[in-house]
Design an enzyme around this catalytic site. Sequence first.
Site, short mmCIF file in Angstrom:
data_model
loop_
_atom_site.label_atom_id
_atom_site.label_comp_id
_atom_site.label_asym_id
_atom_site.label_seq_id
_atom_site.Cartn_x
_atom_site.Cartn_y
_atom_site.Cartn_z
N ASP A 5 -1.31 -0.35 4.95
CA ASP A 5 -1.85 1.23 5.17
C ASP A 5 -1.11 1.80 6.37
OD1 ASP A 5 -3.47 3.34 4.27
OD2 ASP A 5 -4.36 2.97 6.41
N ASP A 59 -4.49 -2.47 -3.22
CA ASP A 59 -5.62 -1.64 -3.48
C ASP A 59 -5.49 -0.73 -4.59
OD1 ASP A 59 -4.07 0.39 -2.16
OD2 ASP A 59 -5.50 0.44 -0.45
N GLU A 95 2.99 3.81 -4.46
CA GLU A 95 2.22 2.46 -4.41
C GLU A 95 3.18 1.56 -5.29
OE1 GLU A 95 -0.65 1.33 -3.29
OE2 GLU A 95 -1.93 3.14 -2.95
N ASP A 150 0.85 -1.10 -0.21
CA ASP A 150 0.02 0.21 -0.10
C ASP A 150 0.89 1.22 -0.16
OD1 ASP A 150 -2.30 1.37 -0.02
OD2 ASP A 150 -2.79 1.42 2.11
N GLY A 151 0.22 2.30 -0.66
CA GLY A 151 1.09 3.76 -0.53
C GLY A 151 0.25 4.52 0.01
N HIS A 176 -8.99 0.23 2.56
CA HIS A 176 -9.79 0.70 3.78
C HIS A 176 -11.38 -0.36 4.20
CE1 HIS A 176 -6.95 3.76 3.93
NE2 HIS A 176 -7.20 4.13 2.72
#
Length: 146
Positions: free
Chosen positions: A134, A69, A46, A8-9, A124
């Site tokens: 995250d 994501d 990302e 994740d970023g 999320h």
Amino acid sequence: MIVEIFTDGACSGNPGPGGWGAFLRFGEHKKELSGGEAMTTNNRMELTGVIEALSALNRPNCEVKLTTDSKYIVDSVTKGWARSWRKNGWLKSDKKPALNADLWEKLLDLLDTHNVKFVWVKGHAGHPENELCDRLAVAQRNQFSK
């Protein structure tokens, strides 16, 4: 055996301070990675998370299930856009420059080294490993937000 990678970023401002997080799992072995930059974009973070996670693999030709994501990454790889951009001198079909060509070049080279299957998950939304990544990314971003 398959290496599972989750990435994740995070970025505030876009551009602004950013961070990335990655979690690797291979059988009983687990590894967390993270980093950040003072001035970056969400897409760069990302991409960096995916690049750093794949770069951490110790041998070539790994079977990898990579969960992210980022629709930007999943679609650009699985729909062949990134390879087309490279083939066309980093120009998109509309003849505009492809963004983040430096990172895409690194990622495409890594994808030539490993057999990677990309899986998209909604961010999320309670996915445990995505939430972990995250938190790692946000913690790094926050270090550059001070």
